[in-house]
Design an enzyme around this catalytic site. Structure first.
Site, PDB file in Angstrom:
ATOM      1  N   MET A   1      -5.439 -83.519 -49.536  1.00 41.03           N
ATOM      2  CA  MET A   1      -4.101 -83.757 -50.106  1.00 41.03           C
ATOM      3  C   MET A   1      -4.294 -83.692 -51.613  1.00 41.03           C
ATOM      4  O   MET A   1      -4.301 -84.719 -52.310  1.00 41.03           O
ATOM      5  CB  MET A   1      -3.562 -85.107 -49.638  1.00 41.03           C
ATOM      6  CG  MET A   1      -3.063 -85.051 -48.201  1.00 41.03           C
ATOM      7  SD  MET A   1      -2.916 -86.678 -47.445  1.00 41.03           S
ATOM      8  CE  MET A   1      -4.600 -86.903 -46.933  1.00 41.03           C
TER       9      MET A   1
ATOM     10  N   MET B   1       2.220 -83.003 -40.487  1.00 38.21           N
ATOM     11  CA  MET B   1       2.259 -84.397 -40.937  1.00 38.21           C
ATOM     12  C   MET B   1       3.433 -85.107 -40.268  1.00 38.21           C
ATOM     13  O   MET B   1       4.571 -84.627 -40.313  1.00 38.21           O
ATOM     14  CB  MET B   1       2.443 -84.482 -42.458  1.00 38.21           C
ATOM     15  CG  MET B   1       1.249 -84.032 -43.289  1.00 38.21           C
ATOM     16  SD  MET B   1      -0.260 -84.955 -42.988  1.00 38.21           S
ATOM     17  CE  MET B   1       0.211 -86.623 -43.453  1.00 38.21           C
TER      18      MET B   1
ATOM     19  N   GLY C   1      -0.182 -89.766 -48.052  1.00 38.71           N
ATOM     20  CA  GLY C   1      -0.436 -90.733 -49.117  1.00 38.71           C
ATOM     21  C   GLY C   1      -1.079 -92.015 -48.646  1.00 38.71           C
ATOM     22  O   GLY C   1      -1.991 -92.514 -49.286  1.00 38.71           O
TER      23      GLY C   1
ATOM     24  N   GLY D   1      -2.170 -94.673 -45.052  1.00 41.90           N
ATOM     25  CA  GLY D   1      -2.230 -94.957 -43.621  1.00 41.90           C
ATOM     26  C   GLY D   1      -1.254 -96.066 -43.283  1.00 41.90           C
ATOM     27  O   GLY D   1      -0.674 -96.692 -44.181  1.00 41.90           O
ATOM     28  N   GLY D   2      -1.056 -96.288 -42.000  1.00 41.66           N
ATOM     29  CA  GLY D   2      -0.264 -97.429 -41.549  1.00 41.66           C
ATOM     30  C   GLY D   2       1.240 -97.263 -41.648  1.00 41.66           C
ATOM     31  O   GLY D   2       1.976 -98.245 -41.552  1.00 41.66           O
TER      32      GLY D   2
ATOM     33  N   GLY E   1      -0.440 -89.251 -38.645  1.00 44.03           N
ATOM     34  CA  GLY E   1       0.417 -90.295 -39.193  1.00 44.03           C
ATOM     35  C   GLY E   1       1.217 -91.020 -38.128  1.00 44.03           C
ATOM     36  O   GLY E   1       2.002 -90.401 -37.420  1.00 44.03           O
ATOM     37  N   GLY E   2       0.944 -92.323 -37.991  1.00 42.69           N
ATOM     38  CA  GLY E   2       1.741 -93.150 -37.082  1.00 42.69           C
ATOM     39  C   GLY E   2       1.487 -92.885 -35.608  1.00 42.69           C
ATOM     40  O   GLY E   2       2.334 -93.188 -34.764  1.00 42.69           O
TER      41      GLY E   2
ATOM     42  N   GLY F   1      -5.571 -93.603 -37.267  1.00 45.07           N
ATOM     43  CA  GLY F   1      -6.289 -94.479 -38.168  1.00 45.07           C
ATOM     44  C   GLY F   1      -6.069 -95.926 -37.785  1.00 45.07           C
ATOM     45  O   GLY F   1      -6.864 -96.536 -37.068  1.00 45.07           O
TER      46      GLY F   1
HETATM   47  C1  DX5 Z   1      -1.887 -90.079 -44.460  1.00 42.54           C
HETATM   48  C2  DX5 Z   1      -3.176 -89.623 -43.865  1.00 42.54           C
HETATM   49  C3  DX5 Z   1      -3.464 -90.022 -42.458  1.00 42.54           C
HETATM   50  C4  DX5 Z   1      -3.578 -91.489 -42.214  1.00 42.54           C
HETATM   51  C5  DX5 Z   1      -3.215 -91.762 -40.786  1.00 42.54           C
HETATM   52  O1  DX5 Z   1      -1.707 -89.440 -45.688  1.00 42.54           O
HETATM   53  O2  DX5 Z   1      -3.230 -88.193 -43.897  1.00 42.54           O
HETATM   54  O3  DX5 Z   1      -4.632 -89.366 -41.960  1.00 42.54           O
HETATM   55  O4  DX5 Z   1      -4.878 -92.002 -42.416  1.00 42.54           O
HETATM   56  O5  DX5 Z   1      -3.247 -93.125 -40.608  1.00 42.54           O
HETATM   57  P1  DX5 Z   1      -2.392 -93.891 -39.518  1.00 42.54           P
HETATM   58  O6  DX5 Z   1      -2.949 -93.483 -38.194  1.00 42.54           O
HETATM   59  O7  DX5 Z   1      -2.653 -95.292 -39.883  1.00 42.54           O
HETATM   60  O8  DX5 Z   1      -0.952 -93.480 -39.695  1.00 42.54           O
HETATM   61 ZN    ZN Z   2      -4.896 -87.098 -42.847  1.00 42.04          ZN
END
Ligand code: DX5
Ligand code: ZN
Length: 212
Positions: free
Chosen positions: A69, A138, A143, A145-146, A173-174, A194
């Site tokens: 990113m 995405m 930006g 996690g969580g 993501g999510g 994550g």
């Molecule tokens: C966000 C990241 C994701 C993030 C996913 O910018 O690209 O890889 O770590 O995390 P979770 O699973 O917590 O949404």
């Molecule tokens: Zn990622």
């Protein structure tokens, strides 16, 4: 449909213990380790560079899945290839010529992925699908996690799966035990997780619930 794979995102893991994280992931059934590289420009957050991947590499058998990113992906490709990345994914919205970036990644013997942010339509990556090994959709704003899964993204996944039955389609993501059903039904096969994995008491069970 290609094989379903779990890619564990280390972003929200205990960053003071990456060696322990790598061992936990290796034992969990997740085959890929996902590295979120943020430059403070493409997104406001800053995370880690190729030296961190290089440090973790000897401690894991996982496939190393790098998600750039960053505004200038071309500055990072050689560094991550030399550090041991197996897949390098960059954003179509970054400052680059996507076809040339894919060629450069391939020239270093690494698989190439192309990513789209939530507001970017599938049409933006259509010219590059044939060349890329993977498309990353995405399902949150890049930006952090969580964050909560953006449910409108399932249409985009469907659209891309309709264009190519065999391509790896990654979602990021999510993703949790509930949202996984939506993305898999839409055609995604590489599932980044994550928070869901690292907050679970039993990571093996959490991985199983995503594969189930
Ligand atoms: C966000 C990241 C994701 C993030 C996913 O910018 O690209 O890889 O770590 O995390 P979770 O699973 O917590 O949404
Ligand atoms: Zn990622």
């Amino acid at each position: 449909m290609p094989e379903t794979i779990i890619s564990a995102s280390i972003l929200n893991s205990d960053l003071s213990d990456l060696r322990g994280t790598a061992a936990r992931v290796d034992n969990s059934g997740a085959k890929w380790l996902h590295f979120d590289v943020m430059d403070g420009e493409f997104v406001e957050n800053i995370t880690f560079g190729s030296s961190v991947l290089h440090a973790v590499k000897p401690h894991t058998d996982a496939f190393l899945d790098v998600h750039l990113m960053v505004t200038h992906p071309q500055r990072q490709i050689k560094l991550f290839a030399e550090a041991g990345a197996d897949m390098i994914t960059f954003h179509v919205e970054s400052d680059c010529e996507p076809g040339a970036v894919i060629d450069e990644i391939h020239s270093l013997g690494v698989r190439a992925g192309i990513a789209v942010k939530p507001a970017t339509p599938a049409s933006a990556i259509v010219p590059y699908i044939g060349k890329a090994d993977m498309v990353l959709v995405m399902t949150v704003e890049p930006g952090y996690g969580g964050q909560g899964f953006i449910s409108g993204m399932t249409d985009k996944i469907h659209e891309i799966r309709a264009l190519d039955q065999d391509k790896d389609i990654e979602v990021d993501g999510g993703i949790n035990g509930e949202t996984v059903k939506l993305v898999r039904e839409a055609g995604a096969n590489v599932l980044v997780a994550g928070t869901y994995l690292f907050r679970s008491d039993d990571m093996t069970a959490a991985v199983k619930s995503l594969l189930g």
